[in-house]
Scaffold this motif. Sequence first.
Motif, PDB file in Angstrom:
ATOM      1  N   VAL A   1      -1.365 -15.305  12.191  1.00 16.76           N
ATOM      2  CA  VAL A   1      -1.348 -15.371  10.731  1.00 16.76           C
ATOM      3  C   VAL A   1      -1.871 -14.050  10.160  1.00 16.76           C
ATOM      4  CG1 VAL A   1      -2.309 -16.523   8.710  1.00 16.76           C
ATOM      5  CG2 VAL A   1      -1.659 -17.860  10.723  1.00 16.76           C
ATOM      6  N   PRO A   2      -1.098 -13.368   9.309  1.00 16.53           N
ATOM      7  CA  PRO A   2      -1.574 -12.095   8.747  1.00 16.53           C
ATOM      8  C   PRO A   2      -2.758 -12.302   7.798  1.00 16.53           C
ATOM      9  CG  PRO A   2       0.457 -12.780   7.677  1.00 16.53           C
ATOM     10  CD  PRO A   2       0.244 -13.745   8.806  1.00 16.53           C
ATOM     11  N   GLN A   3      -3.646 -11.333   7.773  1.00 17.76           N
ATOM     12  CA  GLN A   3      -4.781 -11.414   6.847  1.00 17.76           C
ATOM     13  C   GLN A   3      -4.328 -11.278   5.406  1.00 17.76           C
ATOM     14  OE1 GLN A   3      -7.693  -8.530   8.065  1.00 17.76           O
ATOM     15  NE2 GLN A   3      -8.437  -9.799   9.745  1.00 17.76           N
ATOM     16  N   LEU A   4      -3.337 -10.441   5.199  1.00 12.74           N
ATOM     17  CA  LEU A   4      -2.753 -10.274   3.868  1.00 12.74           C
ATOM     18  C   LEU A   4      -1.262 -10.586   3.953  1.00 12.74           C
ATOM     19  CD1 LEU A   4      -5.409  -8.498   3.621  1.00 12.74           C
ATOM     20  CD2 LEU A   4      -4.130  -7.185   1.917  1.00 12.74           C
ATOM     21  N   PRO A   5      -0.758 -11.498   3.126  1.00 14.21           N
ATOM     22  CA  PRO A   5       0.671 -11.812   3.186  1.00 14.21           C
ATOM     23  C   PRO A   5       1.506 -10.719   2.543  1.00 14.21           C
ATOM     24  CG  PRO A   5      -0.350 -13.010   1.401  1.00 14.21           C
ATOM     25  CD  PRO A   5      -1.476 -12.279   2.109  1.00 14.21           C
ATOM     26  N   ASP A   6       2.620 -10.394   3.186  1.00 11.15           N
ATOM     27  CA  ASP A   6       3.555  -9.442   2.592  1.00 11.15           C
ATOM     28  C   ASP A   6       4.291 -10.128   1.433  1.00 11.15           C
ATOM     29  OD1 ASP A   6       5.241  -6.764   3.141  1.00 11.15           O
ATOM     30  OD2 ASP A   6       6.588  -8.402   2.567  1.00 11.15           O
ATOM     31  N   VAL A   7       4.344  -9.461   0.295  1.00 16.50           N
ATOM     32  CA  VAL A   7       4.934 -10.069  -0.906  1.00 16.50           C
ATOM     33  C   VAL A   7       6.377 -10.496  -0.661  1.00 16.50           C
ATOM     34  CG1 VAL A   7       5.655  -9.627  -3.277  1.00 16.50           C
ATOM     35  CG2 VAL A   7       3.403  -8.884  -2.499  1.00 16.50           C
ATOM     36  N   CYS A   8       7.179  -9.623  -0.062  1.00 17.02           N
ATOM     37  CA  CYS A   8       8.605  -9.935   0.108  1.00 17.02           C
ATOM     38  C   CYS A   8       8.822 -11.014   1.163  1.00 17.02           C
ATOM     39  CB  CYS A   8       9.373  -8.656   0.448  1.00 17.02           C
ATOM     40  SG  CYS A   8       9.494  -7.502  -0.944  1.00 17.02           S
ATOM     41  N   LEU A   9       8.046 -10.986   2.244  1.00 17.73           N
ATOM     42  CA  LEU A   9       8.184 -12.041   3.246  1.00 17.73           C
ATOM     43  C   LEU A   9       7.790 -13.393   2.662  1.00 17.73           C
ATOM     44  CD1 LEU A   9       6.832 -10.327   6.511  1.00 17.73           C
ATOM     45  CD2 LEU A   9       9.211 -10.774   5.839  1.00 17.73           C
ATOM     46  N   THR A  10       6.779 -13.400   1.805  1.00 23.17           N
ATOM     47  CA  THR A  10       6.351 -14.655   1.177  1.00 23.17           C
ATOM     48  C   THR A  10       7.441 -15.223   0.277  1.00 23.17           C
ATOM     49  OG1 THR A  10       4.036 -13.980   1.227  1.00 23.17           O
ATOM     50  CG2 THR A  10       4.632 -15.693  -0.346  1.00 23.17           C
ATOM     51  N   LEU A  11       8.049 -14.364  -0.530  1.00 24.44           N
ATOM     52  CA  LEU A  11       9.063 -14.837  -1.473  1.00 24.44           C
ATOM     53  C   LEU A  11      10.373 -15.217  -0.787  1.00 24.44           C
ATOM     54  CD1 LEU A  11       8.505 -12.306  -4.397  1.00 24.44           C
ATOM     55  CD2 LEU A  11       7.751 -14.683  -4.249  1.00 24.44           C
ATOM     56  N   SER A  12      10.590 -14.748   0.444  1.00 24.65           N
ATOM     57  CA  SER A  12      11.855 -15.035   1.133  1.00 24.65           C
ATOM     58  C   SER A  12      11.741 -16.186   2.122  1.00 24.65           C
ATOM     59  CB  SER A  12      12.325 -13.771   1.870  1.00 24.65           C
ATOM     60  OG  SER A  12      11.399 -13.411   2.890  1.00 24.65           O
ATOM     61  N   GLN A  13      10.630 -16.910   2.123  1.00 20.88           N
ATOM     62  CA  GLN A  13      10.473 -18.017   3.059  1.00 20.88           C
ATOM     63  C   GLN A  13      11.513 -19.111   2.776  1.00 20.88           C
ATOM     64  OE1 GLN A  13       5.970 -18.679   4.191  1.00 20.88           O
ATOM     65  NE2 GLN A  13       6.101 -18.252   2.012  1.00 20.88           N
ATOM     66  N   PRO A  14      12.028 -19.748   3.837  1.00 19.05           N
ATOM     67  CA  PRO A  14      13.053 -20.785   3.647  1.00 19.05           C
ATOM     68  C   PRO A  14      12.432 -22.099   3.173  1.00 19.05           C
ATOM     69  CG  PRO A  14      12.521 -20.559   5.958  1.00 19.05           C
ATOM     70  CD  PRO A  14      11.746 -19.464   5.255  1.00 19.05           C
ATOM     71  N   PRO A  15      13.237 -23.007   2.615  1.00 19.24           N
ATOM     72  CA  PRO A  15      12.719 -24.319   2.186  1.00 19.24           C
ATOM     73  C   PRO A  15      12.202 -25.109   3.387  1.00 19.24           C
ATOM     74  CG  PRO A  15      14.878 -23.879   1.232  1.00 19.24           C
ATOM     75  CD  PRO A  15      14.658 -22.823   2.265  1.00 19.24           C
ATOM     76  N   ALA A  16      11.102 -25.808   3.163  1.00 20.05           N
ATOM     77  CA  ALA A  16      10.497 -26.646   4.199  1.00 20.05           C
ATOM     78  C   ALA A  16      10.601 -28.108   3.792  1.00 20.05           C
ATOM     79  CB  ALA A  16       9.037 -26.251   4.401  1.00 20.05           C
ATOM     80  N   GLY A  17      10.577 -28.998   4.791  1.00 20.14           N
ATOM     81  CA  GLY A  17      10.548 -30.428   4.491  1.00 20.14           C
ATOM     82  C   GLY A  17       9.142 -30.864   4.093  1.00 20.14           C
ATOM     83  N   VAL A  18       9.042 -31.811   3.163  1.00 22.45           N
ATOM     84  CA  VAL A  18       7.756 -32.289   2.659  1.00 22.45           C
ATOM     85  C   VAL A  18       7.651 -33.783   2.934  1.00 22.45           C
ATOM     86  CG1 VAL A  18       6.213 -32.324   0.677  1.00 22.45           C
ATOM     87  CG2 VAL A  18       7.998 -30.586   0.815  1.00 22.45           C
ATOM     88  N   TRP A  19       6.507 -34.191   3.442  1.00 21.97           N
ATOM     89  CA  TRP A  19       6.300 -35.588   3.798  1.00 21.97           C
ATOM     90  C   TRP A  19       5.593 -36.319   2.653  1.00 21.97           C
ATOM     91  CZ3 TRP A  19       7.003 -37.608   9.016  1.00 21.97           C
ATOM     92  CH2 TRP A  19       7.506 -36.664   9.917  1.00 21.97           C
ATOM     93  N   ALA A  20       6.274 -37.306   2.051  1.00 23.88           N
ATOM     94  CA  ALA A  20       5.616 -38.148   1.048  1.00 23.88           C
ATOM     95  C   ALA A  20       4.751 -39.191   1.727  1.00 23.88           C
ATOM     96  CB  ALA A  20       6.663 -38.821   0.161  1.00 23.88           C
ATOM     97  N   ASP A  21       5.180 -39.644   2.926  1.00 23.53           N
ATOM     98  CA  ASP A  21       4.472 -40.692   3.673  1.00 23.53           C
ATOM     99  C   ASP A  21       4.468 -40.305   5.143  1.00 23.53           C
ATOM    100  OD1 ASP A  21       4.168 -43.237   5.239  1.00 23.53           O
ATOM    101  OD2 ASP A  21       3.932 -44.040   3.212  1.00 23.53           O
ATOM    102  N   SER A  22       3.339 -40.528   5.815  1.00 26.61           N
ATOM    103  CA  SER A  22       3.227 -40.124   7.216  1.00 26.61           C
ATOM    104  C   SER A  22       4.133 -40.933   8.134  1.00 26.61           C
ATOM    105  CB  SER A  22       1.773 -40.270   7.683  1.00 26.61           C
ATOM    106  OG  SER A  22       1.372 -41.627   7.607  1.00 26.61           O
ATOM    107  N   THR A  23       4.623 -42.092   7.679  1.00 24.10           N
ATOM    108  CA  THR A  23       5.503 -42.910   8.513  1.00 24.10           C
ATOM    109  C   THR A  23       6.974 -42.673   8.193  1.00 24.10           C
ATOM    110  OG1 THR A  23       5.386 -44.731   6.925  1.00 24.10           O
ATOM    111  CG2 THR A  23       3.737 -44.700   8.688  1.00 24.10           C
TER     112      THR A  23
END
Length: 297
Positions: free
Chosen positions: A241-263
């Motif tokens: 994990v970088p100590q400082l995030p690169d601005v462009c790499l941060t803005l270009s991250q792909p969509p991630a799945g989000v869990w509403a419920d652990s099951t």
Amino acid sequence: MRPAIHVMERLSRVAPLGVRFRDEATGTLVGDGLEVSAFPLGLPAARRHSIVNRSGIHVLMDLPGLRDLEYADGDAGDDAWWAALPARRPYTVEVRDTLGRFLPCAFRADLPHRGLFTPDCVSSPPSPLSPNEGPAVPLYSAPSRQSAVPMAVLRAELWDQPMRIPAAWALVEATPVAGGVTARGMADAQGRLALFFQYPEPVDFAPGSPLDASSLPAGPPLLDQSWALQVRVHYARRTPVPQLPDVCLTLSQPPAGVWADSTGSPLELLEPTLRYGQELVLRTQNAPQSRLWITPP
């Protein structure tokens, strides 16, 4: 009577980098309290720190490898001088907030650069909160930030569920379902998020002059206002994990799945409800330690 002034020699100096910073939550420009430095790519020991002028612009000078260009000759800085420049050199720019309001960040700049600098990844489109302010690098709120004015706050502790680690530097977007500005926030290295943004327009409360208040449609009082949001998370796992995030790499991250419920299973987005005057805390139901689970693509 003063004697006439005779110019014996004219010295021009060109600043290789001038950059401004914008609070992503409010759209205002930020100058004071930031520690900005730059160094040739891969040579942090050759770091130089910025000075801040009265306009809040951070100016970098005396950068290794560019000093001769800075002084050049009497025509340095004109159109012909910029047109004749050799290839730019890559530098890393790092930003830290000594007042604890914003997360640190870094970005690459090929120097010297004419005019105010902004990485290409953030130059378009401009911030909807300050479309006329010109080029500026966005700064994202730190989890410890305190707001002096009433603002909506969305908090979460983002957790990379497959690897069981904090989702460092994940990007989160919140958009009112009824329409409005999309707010962006970033998690810190421990996955902690504090997304500050302006409250959406009141529901069923038409803007207008107080003189016309009698003709306005009835709506709930401000303290009872609520808004449906759509929340998306963008995340790319980085090791280490970088100590400082690169601005462009941060803005270009792909969509991630989000869990509403652990099951359940990861979703494309969450649709929570924001209530006026209450912090909105996102978590995965039944997840330990009130974390919000996400799954990178």
